[in-house]
Design a protein around this motif. Structure first.
Motif, mmCIF file in Angstrom:
data_model
loop_
_atom_site.group_PDB
_atom_site.id
_atom_site.type_symbol
_atom_site.label_atom_id
_atom_site.label_comp_id
_atom_site.label_asym_id
_atom_site.label_seq_id
_atom_site.Cartn_x
_atom_site.Cartn_y
_atom_site.Cartn_z
ATOM 1 N N CYS A 177 -30.701 -10.096 -34.856
ATOM 2 C CA CYS A 177 -29.382 -10.736 -34.944
ATOM 3 C C CYS A 177 -28.330 -9.725 -35.403
ATOM 4 N N CYS A 180 -22.958 -12.037 -34.886
ATOM 5 C CA CYS A 180 -21.718 -12.236 -34.131
ATOM 6 C C CYS A 180 -21.213 -13.669 -34.301
ATOM 7 N N CYS A 183 -23.504 -18.209 -31.809
ATOM 8 C CA CYS A 183 -24.364 -19.401 -31.801
ATOM 9 C C CYS A 183 -23.800 -20.476 -32.728
HETATM 10 S S1 SF4 Z 1 -25.630 -15.415 -31.307
HETATM 11 FE FE1 SF4 Z 1 -26.379 -15.954 -33.327
HETATM 12 S S2 SF4 Z 1 -28.524 -15.280 -33.356
HETATM 13 FE FE2 SF4 Z 1 -27.524 -14.236 -31.625
HETATM 14 S S3 SF4 Z 1 -26.855 -12.302 -32.475
HETATM 15 FE FE3 SF4 Z 1 -25.122 -13.691 -32.661
HETATM 16 S S4 SF4 Z 1 -25.303 -14.575 -34.720
HETATM 17 FE FE4 SF4 Z 1 -27.282 -13.621 -34.213
#
Ligand code: SF4
Ligand code: SF4
Ligand code: SF4
Ligand code: FES
Length: 507
Positions: A177, A180, A183
Motif C-alpha cells: 500500500c 493514496c 480505496c
Molecule cells: S488504493 Fe488503498 S490499498 Fe491501494 S495503495 Fe491506495 S491506499 Fe493502499
C-alpha cells in the motif's frame, strides 16, 4: 488574452491552452494529453493531494504545488517536467518506494526479467517481480518508469503486515500500500458505504474497517470499487490475481439482475478471466455490485457448468455436437405444436433471451403458453405493477423516497447508490421492511411491519392518511413526511414477493 468568464487561458510546457474555469492543472493537462504522473488522483474523487507525485513548477511561485489540487489561473505558466521538478519528484517517489517492496520496479535485471520472466522472488511473501498480483498492470511501475528511478537512496523498510486473505473475493497485502487513499475515498464518496479508513499512525498505518473489524462486520458490500482503483497490488481479486494481464477488454452488460449494468469483460486468449466496470482500468470504481464485479467469470468457468449439449439416450446421458442436438430437438419438438404445447422458462433469463424464446414460441411452436417457476399470482400482480413503473432516473426528481422490502444488500447497486446519494442531499428516505441493508443508515424513518400481518400494516397507513385517530408515532411521522412531499417515489423490492400476503399488498 483574457477569455470569457467560464474559460481560463494558461501555458503548460510551452503549450498554450484554454480550459474551463475551476479545472485543476492536472485536469487541464490531462484534457490536452499532457502526461503528469499521479498516484492518488482519480477522476471521480475529490482531490486528495497525498502522494505529491504530480508536483509542478509555476512561474513566479516559490513552492511547487500539486497539480491535482491547484486550480488553473489566467496566464499561469506551468512546467510539469523541468529538471528541478523531476529531481524533486524522484525524491518523493523514492520515499514512497522505501516502504514499498520494489524488487519488481528497480531491479537491474528488469529488462531480462521482462523478456524471460526468470527472476526468482526477492521480497516479501507475495511481492516483487512476477509474484506481485499486479505484475504487468501496475500504475506505480508506470510512474517509476517515467521518473527513471533505478536505485533507492533511502533504506528500504518491509513493514511485515500479515496478508489478509480470510474474506471472500479479494485479498489485501498492505505491505504494497502507498496510502493514496483512493480505496477509502471511493468507498465513502462514490459507493456511500464508508467501510474503510486509515488506521494507526506512522509506519504502522494501514487501511481497513474502523476498530479493526473485518470487512464483513464493517458492512462491506464487496462491490470491488476499492480493488478497481488501487494503483498497486495491495488489493487483488482472489479469482483473477494469478490470471495475468488481460489481452482483451470487451464492453458488455451484466446479466445477473434487472439493472443490467455496463461492464467490460476481461479475457486472455479464449478464457474470460474477470469483469470490471466500464472505463479505464484503475480509474473507474463504477457502480457494480458483488455479482457483476466478482462472480461472472467464476460462473462462466465453473467446472460444473454445462458447456456442451447432452442427449438422454436410453442407456444414459451422452455429449453430442450442437448440430446433432439441434436435429434431435427439431425431431422431438415437431411432434408438438399449437396450444397443446407450453414452454417452461427459467426466471433468470435476460430480456434478449426472453424475446428470442417468445419469437420461438409464437413462430415455431405456435403456442402462447410460456410459464416459469417464478410465475404465480403474486408475481403476476407484481408484473402488472411494474408495467406502471418509471425509470431509475426519476429518483433525481423525487422529494421523498420510500422503499418497501427492497433488501439492497449485495444487490441493485446503481439503485442503492442513488438512494444513498439522494438521502445525503437531504431528501427524506423511508425504509419499510424486515431487514437492514446498505441504505438503512441513510433512512430518516424505518418501519417494520408485523410478520404475517403486513397487509394490515399497509391498510393502517392508508386509513391514517384519511383520519389521524389511533395513529402510532412512527406512522404519524411517515404521514407528515408524505404530506410535505409533492413528488414522492415508491421503490418496491422483490422481497415483497416472499410475503404470504403479497398479492393483497400489491393490489
Ligand atoms: S488504493 Fe488503498 S490499498 Fe491501494 S495503495 Fe491506495 S491506499 Fe493502499
Ligand atoms: S468492496 Fe466496496 S464496500 Fe467494500 S470496502 Fe471496497 S469499496 Fe467499500
Ligand atoms: S446491480 Fe449487480 S447484478 Fe445487477 S446488473 Fe449491476 S452488477 Fe449486475
Ligand atoms: S496525484 Fe496529485 S498529490 Fe497525488
Amino acid at each position: 488574452m483574457r477569455q470569457s468568464n467560464n474559460l481560463v487561458s494558461l501555458t503548460i510546457n510551452d503549450q498554450q491552452l484554454t480550459v474551463k474555469k475551476g479545472y485543476t492543472i492536472f485536469q487541464a493537462a490531462k484534457e490536452n494529453n499532457i502526461y503528469v504522473p499521479s498516484l492518488c488522483a482519480h477522476k471521480d474523487l475529490t482531490p486528495f493531494g497525498g502522494c505529491r507525485i504530480c508536483i509542478v513548477e509555476i512561474k513566479g511561485k516559490k513552492k511547487n504545488p500539486t497539480a491535482c489540487t491547484t486550480p488553473v489561473e489566467d496566464e499561469m505558466i506551468v512546467y510539469t517536467n523541468s529538471e528541478s521538478i523531476q529531481k524533486e519528484r524522484r525524491e518523493i517517489l523514492q520515499l514512497i518506494l522505501s516502504e514499498h517492496p520494489s524488487g519488481c520496479l528497480i531491479c537491474n535485471e528488469i529488462e531480462d526479467c521482462e523478456k524471460f520472466q526468470g527472476t526468482i522472488r526477492k521480497v516479501g511473501a507475495t511481492t516483487g517481480c512476477m509474484w506481485c498480483p499486479n505484475d504487468g498492470d501496475c500504475e506505480l511501475s508506470k510512474v517509476v518508469e517515467y521518473c527513471g528511478i533505478d536505485q533507492l537512496d533511502f533504506p528500504a523498510l518491509y513493514r511485515g503486515f500479515p496478508l489478509e486473505k480470510e474474506e471472500p473475493f479479494f485479498d489485501r497485502d498492505y505491505n504494497l500500500c502507498i496510502y493514496c487513499s483512493r480505496c477509502v475515498r471511493i468507498c465513502h464518496e462514490q459507493r456511500k458505504s464508508s467501510v474503510l479508513t486509515l488506521k494507526q499512525r506512522g509506519k504502522y498505518t494501514t487501511i481497513g474497517a474502523a476498530f479493526d473489524q473485518s470487512h464483513i462486520d464493517g458492512n462491506c458490500e464487496f462491490c470491488g470499487a476499492c480493488v478497481s482503483v488501487c494503483p498497486t497490488g495491495a488489493l487483488s481479486e482472489k479469482y483473477r490475481k494469478w490470471a495475468g494481464v488481460p489481452d482483451k477488454y470487451t464492453p458488455s452488460i451484466c446479466p445477473a439482475c434487472s439493472m443490467q449494468c455496463d461492464i467490460q469483460v476481461l479475457s486472455k486468449g479464449d478464457k474470460i478471466i474477470g469483469t470490471l466496470p466500464p472505463g479505464e482500468p484503475h480509474l473507474s470504481g463504477g457502480e457494480l455490485c458483488v455479482k457483476g464485479r466478482f462472480t461472472l467469470s467464476q460462473l462462466v468457468n465453473h467446472p460444473d457448468r454445462l458447456k456442451e449439449p447432452i442427449f438422454k439416450y436410453p442407456e444414459g446421458d451422452g455429449i453430442v455436437s450442437w448440430d446433432t442436438a439441434i436435429e434431435k430437438a427439431k425431431e422431438s419438438l415437431s411432434k408438438y405444436s399449437g396450444e397443446k404445447a407450453a414452454i417452461y422458462i427459467s426466471p433468470n433469463l435476460t430480456t434478449e433471451e426472453f424475446a428470442a424464446i417468445k419469437i420461438f414460441a409464437n413462430k415455431v411452436i405456435k403456442t402462447s403458453y410460456i410459464t416459469s417457476s417464478a410465475l404465480n399470482k403474486n408475481t403476476i400482480s407484481f408484473l402488472n405493477l411494474v408495467k406502471k413503473s418509471t425509470t431509475l432516473n426519476r429518483i433525481k426528481k423525487a422529494d421523498c423516497i420510500v422503499s418497501i422490502f427492497l433488501n439492497g444488500n449485495y444487490n441493485y447497486s446503481p439503485l442503492t447508490i442513488s438512494i444513498k446519494s439522494a438521502a445525503e442531499k437531504g431528501i427524506p428516505y423511508i425504509q419499510i421492511g424486515f431487514q437492514k441493508d446498505t441504505t438503512s443508515r441513510f433512512a430518516r424513518l424505518k418501519l417494520t411491519p408485523t410478520l404475517c400481518n403486513e397487509n394490515l400494516f399497509f391498510k393502517n397507513i392508508i386509513k391514517s392518511l384519511k383520519s389521524s385517530k389511533n395513529v402510532t408515532k412512527e406512522i404519524e411521522k411517515l404521514i407528515d413526511i408524505l404530506n410535505n412531499s409533492s413528488s414522492p417515489l415508491l421503490i418496491i423490492g422483490p422481497g415483497i414477493l416472499d410475503l404470504s400476503q403479497s398479492e393483497q399488498i400489491i393490489l
